[in-house]
Design an enzyme around this catalytic site. Sequence first.
Site, PDB file in Angstrom:
ATOM      1  N   GLU A  98       0.845  -1.199   0.000  1.00 38.51           N
ATOM      2  CA  GLU A  98       0.000   0.000   0.000  1.00 38.51           C
ATOM      3  C   GLU A  98       0.875   1.241   0.000  1.00 38.51           C
ATOM      4  O   GLU A  98       1.824   1.316   0.778  1.00 38.51           O
ATOM      5  CB  GLU A  98      -0.879   0.011   1.271  1.00 38.51           C
ATOM      6  CG  GLU A  98      -1.763  -1.206   1.396  1.00 38.51           C
ATOM      7  CD  GLU A  98      -2.332  -1.402   2.808  1.00 38.51           C
ATOM      8  OE1 GLU A  98      -2.142  -0.522   3.671  1.00 38.51           O
ATOM      9  OE2 GLU A  98      -2.969  -2.441   3.032  1.00 38.51           O
ATOM     10  N   LYS A 100       2.370   4.470   1.143  1.00 41.08           N
ATOM     11  CA  LYS A 100       2.386   4.971   2.519  1.00 41.08           C
ATOM     12  C   LYS A 100       2.253   6.481   2.498  1.00 41.08           C
ATOM     13  O   LYS A 100       3.162   7.200   2.088  1.00 41.08           O
ATOM     14  CB  LYS A 100       3.701   4.575   3.204  1.00 41.08           C
ATOM     15  CG  LYS A 100       3.787   4.994   4.656  1.00 41.08           C
ATOM     16  CD  LYS A 100       5.025   4.393   5.298  1.00 41.08           C
ATOM     17  CE  LYS A 100       5.099   4.632   6.788  1.00 41.08           C
ATOM     18  NZ  LYS A 100       5.097   6.036   7.143  1.00 41.08           N
ATOM     19  N   ASP A 102       1.949  10.216   3.867  1.00 42.09           N
ATOM     20  CA  ASP A 102       2.547  10.954   4.972  1.00 42.09           C
ATOM     21  C   ASP A 102       1.501  11.887   5.563  1.00 42.09           C
ATOM     22  O   ASP A 102       1.354  13.021   5.150  1.00 42.09           O
ATOM     23  CB  ASP A 102       3.738  11.749   4.415  1.00 42.09           C
ATOM     24  CG  ASP A 102       4.695  12.134   5.510  1.00 42.09           C
ATOM     25  OD1 ASP A 102       4.511  11.657   6.647  1.00 42.09           O
ATOM     26  OD2 ASP A 102       5.618  12.911   5.230  1.00 42.09           O
ATOM     27  N   TYR A 210      -6.936   1.910   6.029  1.00 42.91           N
ATOM     28  CA  TYR A 210      -6.071   0.803   5.642  1.00 42.91           C
ATOM     29  C   TYR A 210      -6.147  -0.409   6.562  1.00 42.91           C
ATOM     30  O   TYR A 210      -5.492  -1.400   6.316  1.00 42.91           O
ATOM     31  CB  TYR A 210      -4.617   1.245   5.489  1.00 42.91           C
ATOM     32  CG  TYR A 210      -4.074   2.069   6.650  1.00 42.91           C
ATOM     33  CD1 TYR A 210      -3.917   1.522   7.908  1.00 42.91           C
ATOM     34  CD2 TYR A 210      -3.721   3.397   6.453  1.00 42.91           C
ATOM     35  CE1 TYR A 210      -3.424   2.270   8.951  1.00 42.91           C
ATOM     36  CE2 TYR A 210      -3.216   4.157   7.502  1.00 42.91           C
ATOM     37  CZ  TYR A 210      -3.073   3.596   8.745  1.00 42.91           C
ATOM     38  OH  TYR A 210      -2.599   4.335   9.776  1.00 42.91           O
ATOM     39  N   LYS A 298      10.808   2.730   3.011  1.00 43.86           N
ATOM     40  CA  LYS A 298      10.829   4.184   2.890  1.00 43.86           C
ATOM     41  C   LYS A 298      11.657   4.635   1.695  1.00 43.86           C
ATOM     42  O   LYS A 298      12.747   4.136   1.455  1.00 43.86           O
ATOM     43  CB  LYS A 298      11.424   4.800   4.171  1.00 43.86           C
ATOM     44  CG  LYS A 298      10.603   4.515   5.416  1.00 43.86           C
ATOM     45  CD  LYS A 298       9.506   5.525   5.591  1.00 43.86           C
ATOM     46  CE  LYS A 298      10.039   6.760   6.229  1.00 43.86           C
ATOM     47  NZ  LYS A 298       9.386   7.125   7.466  1.00 43.86           N
ATOM     48  N   CYS A 392      13.971  49.289  -2.687  1.00 46.46           N
ATOM     49  CA  CYS A 392      12.993  48.383  -3.276  1.00 46.46           C
ATOM     50  C   CYS A 392      13.409  48.115  -4.719  1.00 46.46           C
ATOM     51  O   CYS A 392      13.618  49.053  -5.491  1.00 46.46           O
ATOM     52  CB  CYS A 392      11.607  49.011  -3.235  1.00 46.46           C
ATOM     53  SG  CYS A 392      10.388  48.097  -4.212  1.00 46.46           S
ATOM     54  N   CYS A 395      10.458  49.833  -7.087  1.00 47.57           N
ATOM     55  CA  CYS A 395      10.198  51.274  -7.196  1.00 47.57           C
ATOM     56  C   CYS A 395      11.353  52.121  -6.663  1.00 47.57           C
ATOM     57  O   CYS A 395      11.245  53.352  -6.629  1.00 47.57           O
ATOM     58  CB  CYS A 395       8.898  51.637  -6.494  1.00 47.57           C
ATOM     59  SG  CYS A 395       8.996  51.546  -4.699  1.00 47.57           S
ATOM     60  N   CYS A 410       9.345  47.579   1.628  1.00 46.59           N
ATOM     61  CA  CYS A 410       9.228  48.791   0.827  1.00 46.59           C
ATOM     62  C   CYS A 410       8.101  49.616   1.436  1.00 46.59           C
ATOM     63  O   CYS A 410       6.975  49.147   1.508  1.00 46.59           O
ATOM     64  CB  CYS A 410       8.916  48.432  -0.629  1.00 46.59           C
ATOM     65  SG  CYS A 410       8.373  49.835  -1.603  1.00 46.59           S
ATOM     66  N   CYS A 415       3.867  51.410  -4.561  1.00 44.77           N
ATOM     67  CA  CYS A 415       4.849  50.599  -5.286  1.00 44.77           C
ATOM     68  C   CYS A 415       4.107  49.622  -6.212  1.00 44.77           C
ATOM     69  O   CYS A 415       3.203  48.908  -5.770  1.00 44.77           O
ATOM     70  CB  CYS A 415       5.701  49.825  -4.285  1.00 44.77           C
ATOM     71  SG  CYS A 415       6.723  48.551  -5.044  1.00 44.77           S
TER      72      CYS A 415
HETATM   73  S1  IVH Z   1      -0.478   0.177   8.930  1.00 45.59           S
HETATM   74  C1  IVH Z   1       0.203  -1.811  12.940  1.00 45.59           C
HETATM   75  N1  IVH Z   1      -0.873   1.129   6.502  1.00 45.59           N
HETATM   76  O1  IVH Z   1       2.505   5.055   8.693  1.00 45.59           O
HETATM   77  C2  IVH Z   1      -0.105  -1.170  11.619  1.00 45.59           C
HETATM   78  N2  IVH Z   1       0.113   2.567   8.115  1.00 45.59           N
HETATM   79  O2  IVH Z   1       5.041   4.448  10.028  1.00 45.59           O
HETATM   80  C3  IVH Z   1       0.433   0.194  11.490  1.00 45.59           C
HETATM   81  N3  IVH Z   1       0.592   4.837   7.301  1.00 45.59           N
HETATM   82  O3  IVH Z   1       1.310   5.064  11.999  1.00 45.59           O
HETATM   83  C4  IVH Z   1      -0.126   1.020  10.427  1.00 45.59           C
HETATM   84  N4  IVH Z   1      -0.173   4.529   5.263  1.00 45.59           N
HETATM   85  O4  IVH Z   1       0.172   6.609  10.259  1.00 45.59           O
HETATM   86  C5  IVH Z   1      -0.400   1.381   7.735  1.00 45.59           C
HETATM   87  N5  IVH Z   1      -1.307   1.826   4.339  1.00 45.59           N
HETATM   88  C6  IVH Z   1      -0.841   2.090   5.564  1.00 45.59           C
HETATM   89  C7  IVH Z   1      -0.324   3.353   5.935  1.00 45.59           C
HETATM   90  C8  IVH Z   1       0.158   3.558   7.218  1.00 45.59           C
HETATM   91  C9  IVH Z   1       0.382   5.395   6.099  1.00 45.59           C
HETATM   92  C10 IVH Z   1       1.208   5.527   8.457  1.00 45.59           C
HETATM   93  C11 IVH Z   1       0.459   5.325   9.748  1.00 45.59           C
HETATM   94  C12 IVH Z   1       1.432   4.632  10.675  1.00 45.59           C
HETATM   95  C13 IVH Z   1       2.734   5.021  10.086  1.00 45.59           C
HETATM   96  C14 IVH Z   1       3.810   4.009  10.448  1.00 45.59           C
END
Ligand code: IVH
Length: 655
Positions: A98, A100, A102, A210, A298, A392, A395, A410, A415
């Site tokens: 999946e 991930k 942020d 998720y 990551k 500036c 102007c 300025c 301006c």
């Molecule tokens: S599973 C025990 N699935 O990443 C299961 N986390 O670094 C833990 N996150 O705290 C989470 N996408 O905030 C899971 N598809 C995904 C995710 C996901 C983003 C975040 C989540 C978690 C953090 C862990």
Amino acid sequence: MRRHEHLYYVADQPEIADAEYDRLERELRDLEAQFPDLATPDSPTQRVGEKPSESFPTWVHRVPMLSLDNTYNEEELREFEKRVFRQVGERPIDYVAEPKIDGLSMALHYEDGRLVRGVTRGDGVRGDDVTPNVRAIKSVPLTLRGEGVPRRLEVRGEVFLPRARFDAINREREEREEEPYANPRNVASGTMKSLDARVVALRGLRIYVYSVVEAEGAAIRSQWEALERMRGWGLKTHPDSRLCHGLGEVLAFCAEWQQKRDDLQYDIDGVVVKVSSFALQEELGYTSKFPRWAIAYKYPARQATTVVRTIEVYVGRTGKFTPVAHLDPVPLAGSTVARATLHNEEEVARKDVRVGDTVLIEKGGDVIPKVVKVVEAKRPPDTEPWAPPEKCPICQTLAVKSEGEVDRRCPNASCPAQVEQRLRHFARRDTMDIEGLGDVLVHQLLEKGLVRDFADLYHLRERRDELIALERMADKSADNLLLQIEASKSRELRRLLYGLGIRFVGERAAMLLARHFRRLDAIAEAPVEEMESIYEIGPVVARSVREWFDREENRRLVARLKEAGVRTEEPTTAAAAEQTFKGQQFVLTGMLERMTRDEARAAIEARGGRVTSSVSKKTTAVVVGKDPGSKADKAAELGVRRLTEEELATLLGGG
Ligand code: IVH
């Protein structure tokens, strides 16, 4: 210990002293050090990460919200699989991969198909119950649909802010001379802590769920099935999650999305890899911090090095100088980067960025790249520290720098750079909302001398021929624009006031001033003291407003706006509540039944009162709802008046 934690954090009614609790905690830590097997993830000692904020009810997660272990390359991912094999034996394994996102994780609780609760991760054990805010996220269904919806359901997902929304929010902040937010993640988590759910609704947060944590009566056997079921119940799962047969497919997925990540409307920082089978997940179990059946892969930070060719200064709406590094163009994260903001002169000095320097730039969560640092080894001889211009650049007026301010500016209100930025601001959606009057058109109008200030916009109709003569302008678009300009005459006072672009008057200050004075003329005449008497209006804002209206050219501008028919008063009908709570302070505790806390707060504020979070002698009254916290006791202790919700309603109604 759990009972005492609950009494302390949730019920707000501790029975033992803090020192006594600390003693218990030390004892437990010692025990767990001696018997590590007994240290469960939900042990009171296993709390990591941020503390829940105080302003929301605390919710103890039935299942702790864990985080994930990280890997950074193929080899580490293979290590993960080897550990899995060691525990469950070598065999073909299905994984779910999946993207991930942020953002911040959120638990959603449904009962009989209805959303009853939304809880932040908090420290993993206790989170904030931010239900009103979660309800404001449009991708969270308030009721579930489809077959076999469990009576009780808890799912988890990631709340995030799409990049475009982030950019828009930061643009507005810079306009108001507020520090821009660092990245979308920070904004998302800050927003979820807002006490005003309206803010959340406006921000445009989204969610992807998720995982299924609890689903009474629903027999789900794998992560892949869980995603399908959630989708079936109307929950939003990530459309690109994939069932992978074996680690090879997982690695291909990771590589694919590393390429595609820049095309997404939001930030991903990697891929989450999960063993799909729940039977295997159970067998694998957890460490004290992480599940052993999942891992995060990551992506590396997106950085590049390039050379600073010049450092230019941009002049904003209020004359503020922003230094911007112009770079040798480099490809970075899907686009070509040729500029990076340096925020202000102090930042340039701190990093000692010089023309000719090779710099490391990074595109983090934010879209505008930033200069991370100078690569000093590559500094050519004869460079000099950057000095901000004395004048500036637009102007040529001598720049000023007031004491205690980081930015030079300025001072010339006419301006051309400032005029242009001001006009853009005036037309934007959150101010006068003149659709069709975008940045390019503003530039053309100024260039051809069709407008010089806001008021001229309302005389454009008289110059329709010249308007049509503009590049990319046709009969129809000109007439549409004129219609939009006409419509903008009746915007609320707060929008007009914000649109005027007075320094330090952001959206909120404009709203507060408009609500208090109700007429632009009243604001124009208001003494600084009266403005400062408004809760949340400070001396800086008050003085800035006073100074703005004291300038002859601004008074003339306002007069011309009025002449042109722009509304400068708030309608005086039902909306205007009498200021019956003026100077009074209220504290809300416990659950209100007839209205939400936010509604109660808004109603009190509309009548001139304030709502504060702690009880003191200055408190006028404490409104006591169901299951009140210690604030009710504190009120009794201090002899502060206590009100039931009904009594508050009567006071509000009588106001
Ligand atoms: S599973 C025990 N699935 O990443 C299961 N986390 O670094 C833990 N996150 O705290 C989470 N996408 O905030 C899971 N598809 C995904 C995710 C996901 C983003 C975040 C989540 C978690 C953090 C862990």
